[in-house]
Design a protein around this motif. Sequence first.
Motif, PDB file in Angstrom:
ATOM      1  N   THR A  41       0.858  -1.186   0.000  1.00  0.00           N
ATOM      2  CA  THR A  41       0.000   0.000   0.000  1.00  0.00           C
ATOM      3  C   THR A  41       0.888   1.227   0.000  1.00  0.00           C
ATOM      4  O   THR A  41       1.864   1.298   0.762  1.00  0.00           O
ATOM      5  N   LEU A  42       0.560   2.188  -0.843  1.00  0.00           N
ATOM      6  CA  LEU A  42       1.353   3.403  -0.981  1.00  0.00           C
ATOM      7  C   LEU A  42       0.529   4.600  -0.510  1.00  0.00           C
ATOM      8  O   LEU A  42      -0.577   4.838  -0.999  1.00  0.00           O
ATOM      9  N   VAL A  43       1.063   5.333   0.458  1.00  0.00           N
ATOM     10  CA  VAL A  43       0.464   6.580   0.922  1.00  0.00           C
ATOM     11  C   VAL A  43       1.423   7.711   0.590  1.00  0.00           C
ATOM     12  O   VAL A  43       2.607   7.657   0.939  1.00  0.00           O
ATOM     13  N   VAL A  44       0.913   8.730  -0.120  1.00  0.00           N
ATOM     14  CA  VAL A  44       1.729   9.887  -0.486  1.00  0.00           C
ATOM     15  C   VAL A  44       1.188  11.098   0.257  1.00  0.00           C
ATOM     16  O   VAL A  44       0.027  11.492   0.081  1.00  0.00           O
ATOM     17  N   ALA A  45       2.031  11.670   1.116  1.00  0.00           N
ATOM     18  CA  ALA A  45       1.629  12.833   1.899  1.00  0.00           C
ATOM     19  C   ALA A  45       1.684  14.089   1.040  1.00  0.00           C
ATOM     20  O   ALA A  45       2.520  14.194   0.130  1.00  0.00           O
ATOM     21  N   PRO A  46       0.827  15.063   1.286  1.00  0.00           N
ATOM     22  CA  PRO A  46       0.858  16.306   0.511  1.00  0.00           C
ATOM     23  C   PRO A  46       2.039  17.176   0.904  1.00  0.00           C
ATOM     24  O   PRO A  46       2.488  17.142   2.057  1.00  0.00           O
ATOM     25  N   ALA A  47       2.543  17.948  -0.060  1.00  0.00           N
ATOM     26  CA  ALA A  47       3.622  18.882   0.246  1.00  0.00           C
ATOM     27  C   ALA A  47       3.148  19.965   1.198  1.00  0.00           C
ATOM     28  O   ALA A  47       3.895  20.431   2.064  1.00  0.00           O
ATOM     29  N   ASP A  48       1.889  20.374   1.061  1.00  0.00           N
ATOM     30  CA  ASP A  48       1.290  21.367   1.944  1.00  0.00           C
ATOM     31  C   ASP A  48       0.066  20.746   2.611  1.00  0.00           C
ATOM     32  O   ASP A  48      -1.012  20.684   2.012  1.00  0.00           O
ATOM     33  N   PRO A  49       0.198  20.264   3.858  1.00  0.00           N
ATOM     34  CA  PRO A  49      -0.923  19.576   4.513  1.00  0.00           C
ATOM     35  C   PRO A  49      -2.176  20.435   4.621  1.00  0.00           C
ATOM     36  O   PRO A  49      -3.287  19.904   4.690  1.00  0.00           O
ATOM     37  N   ALA A  50      -2.018  21.752   4.647  1.00  0.00           N
ATOM     38  CA  ALA A  50      -3.172  22.629   4.804  1.00  0.00           C
ATOM     39  C   ALA A  50      -4.011  22.702   3.533  1.00  0.00           C
ATOM     40  O   ALA A  50      -5.178  23.061   3.569  1.00  0.00           O
ATOM     41  N   ARG A  51      -3.406  22.366   2.381  1.00  0.00           N
ATOM     42  CA  ARG A  51      -4.118  22.527   1.119  1.00  0.00           C
ATOM     43  C   ARG A  51      -4.160  21.267   0.272  1.00  0.00           C
ATOM     44  O   ARG A  51      -5.111  21.024  -0.463  1.00  0.00           O
ATOM     45  N   GLY A  52      -3.120  20.471   0.328  1.00  0.00           N
ATOM     46  CA  GLY A  52      -3.063  19.302  -0.540  1.00  0.00           C
ATOM     47  C   GLY A  52      -3.818  18.121   0.018  1.00  0.00           C
ATOM     48  O   GLY A  52      -4.311  18.127   1.150  1.00  0.00           O
ATOM     49  N   ALA A  98       1.506  -1.885  11.156  1.00  0.00           N
ATOM     50  CA  ALA A  98       0.760  -2.239   9.938  1.00  0.00           C
ATOM     51  C   ALA A  98       0.626  -3.745   9.874  1.00  0.00           C
ATOM     52  O   ALA A  98       1.618  -4.457   9.769  1.00  0.00           O
ATOM     53  N   GLY A  99      -0.607  -4.244   9.932  1.00  0.00           N
ATOM     54  CA  GLY A  99      -0.837  -5.679   9.901  1.00  0.00           C
ATOM     55  C   GLY A  99      -0.957  -6.206   8.485  1.00  0.00           C
ATOM     56  O   GLY A  99      -0.881  -5.465   7.504  1.00  0.00           O
ATOM     57  N   GLY A 100      -1.153  -7.514   8.369  1.00  0.00           N
ATOM     58  CA  GLY A 100      -1.334  -8.140   7.065  1.00  0.00           C
ATOM     59  C   GLY A 100      -0.032  -8.574   6.435  1.00  0.00           C
ATOM     60  O   GLY A 100       1.056  -8.416   6.990  1.00  0.00           O
ATOM     61  N   GLU A 101      -0.142  -9.116   5.229  1.00  0.00           N
ATOM     62  CA  GLU A 101       1.012  -9.641   4.519  1.00  0.00           C
ATOM     63  C   GLU A 101       1.574  -8.658   3.493  1.00  0.00           C
ATOM     64  O   GLU A 101       2.568  -8.951   2.846  1.00  0.00           O
ATOM     65  N   GLU A 102       0.929  -7.522   3.317  1.00  0.00           N
ATOM     66  CA  GLU A 102       1.412  -6.540   2.343  1.00  0.00           C
ATOM     67  C   GLU A 102       2.426  -5.596   2.981  1.00  0.00           C
ATOM     68  O   GLU A 102       2.452  -5.414   4.200  1.00  0.00           O
ATOM     69  N   GLY A 103       3.254  -4.988   2.124  1.00  0.00           N
ATOM     70  CA  GLY A 103       4.129  -3.932   2.572  1.00  0.00           C
ATOM     71  C   GLY A 103       3.350  -2.630   2.714  1.00  0.00           C
ATOM     72  O   GLY A 103       2.206  -2.516   2.287  1.00  0.00           O
ATOM     73  N   PHE A 104       3.992  -1.644   3.313  1.00  0.00           N
ATOM     74  CA  PHE A 104       3.340  -0.349   3.536  1.00  0.00           C
ATOM     75  C   PHE A 104       4.395   0.736   3.374  1.00  0.00           C
ATOM     76  O   PHE A 104       5.406   0.740   4.071  1.00  0.00           O
ATOM     77  N   VAL A 105       4.174   1.648   2.431  1.00  0.00           N
ATOM     78  CA  VAL A 105       5.156   2.683   2.109  1.00  0.00           C
ATOM     79  C   VAL A 105       4.498   4.052   2.241  1.00  0.00           C
ATOM     80  O   VAL A 105       3.404   4.280   1.708  1.00  0.00           O
ATOM     81  N   VAL A 106       5.164   4.956   2.954  1.00  0.00           N
ATOM     82  CA  VAL A 106       4.702   6.336   3.082  1.00  0.00           C
ATOM     83  C   VAL A 106       5.766   7.240   2.476  1.00  0.00           C
ATOM     84  O   VAL A 106       6.927   7.224   2.907  1.00  0.00           O
ATOM     85  N   VAL A 107       5.379   8.021   1.461  1.00  0.00           N
ATOM     86  CA  VAL A 107       6.281   8.935   0.781  1.00  0.00           C
ATOM     87  C   VAL A 107       5.946  10.358   1.224  1.00  0.00           C
ATOM     88  O   VAL A 107       4.805  10.807   1.084  1.00  0.00           O
ATOM     89  N   MET A 108       6.952  11.060   1.753  1.00  0.00           N
ATOM     90  CA  MET A 108       6.745  12.411   2.278  1.00  0.00           C
ATOM     91  C   MET A 108       7.641  13.408   1.564  1.00  0.00           C
ATOM     92  O   MET A 108       8.870  13.245   1.572  1.00  0.00           O
TER      93      MET A 108
END
Length: 358
Positions: free
Chosen positions: A275-286, A334-344
């Motif tokens: 699972t891929l989570v991409v954080a916004p560059a500007d948390p207030a707007r993105g 993070a549970g389960g058998e999948e990987g978990f990636v957070v890009v900031m």
Amino acid sequence: MAAAAAGAKPQVHIESVQTGLPTRVVEPDRTRLIAVSAPPLPEAALQRRLRAVLYYRADEAAWEEGIWVKESLGEALCFFPEMAGRLRRRADGSWEVKLNDAGVRFQQATVEASLEEFLADKDRVRKEAALAPWVDVSAEDPDMCSLLFMQLNRFQDGGYAVGVSCTALLADPRALARFLLEWARIHAEMKEKNKTLLRPMMQYMAYFQRPELCCRRIRSFPIDSAAADGVRVRTVLFRTSAAVAGGGGDLRALAAACMARATEELGADMASRFTLVVAPADPARGATTVETSVAADGIKTGHKLEAADWSELGLEELTLRGVKPVHVSCRIVAGGEEGFVVVMPDGDGFLVTTTIPN
């Protein structure tokens, strides 16, 4: 607090459960989008979270911090209103955080162990779940569930720990660190103002003199009963420049490269999906974007990665009562058998947390 009886398992006692609310009302109809690339978002994704525990040495007077934490949390939430919000599902299958002042859960607890004993425990990583509690977000009624929990834990020798759990859909590690550092700054500032302004504290006199009269024990449980969710996965951090990551346009490939590198470094089996989570560059707007069940194979992964560390979040500088923590523990749960990636996004590049199952 009495020590555990001989042969008995050490307990954690929850002494107080409160809700920290922003001290100023958030403007109506404010939301933060969580864009889901292929809805529906599985319920397991709601439970993937960040856990941070900061340990401090102090004397017994440190327990008065609990009086101030709720007040300072309320002030800090004015600058980070999403932390007090609630998740809700949108008609298109994506989600959003409704900034509705619902608040964060704040607890006080006592631990039947000394700070030194707990830090030296070889099973500490698992037991930290007792210091930073979490209640799963309900997929059916998410608007009823807190997204951030904070617990102030007092040890038998006067040392204490601040434990925080927060869903990864609400805040990436850098965003959570910014919130905690700002809270600590406000916390110290409010205490100092109280000293100089001599603000009346009569409502707290009974607490200082007989704290047991003001804190009715709510529940107790063995430290050993803490879930093993913190040890079922391992996380590796990387850093790369935007140019190396293809100008930020191919973050799936960057995530796959981090998965491959982390798997190699840890000597683990490569997860077939992540699972891929991409954080916004500007948390207030993105918007935060979430892509689930990304196939790890077949993606070109030619990226130059540099090793990074949790210390880059700056939590080692989170000062309380004029002292820095003696230890900081950060991890992804993070549970389960999948990987978990957070890009900031981080300056001219990216900081990436890569979590793989054991």
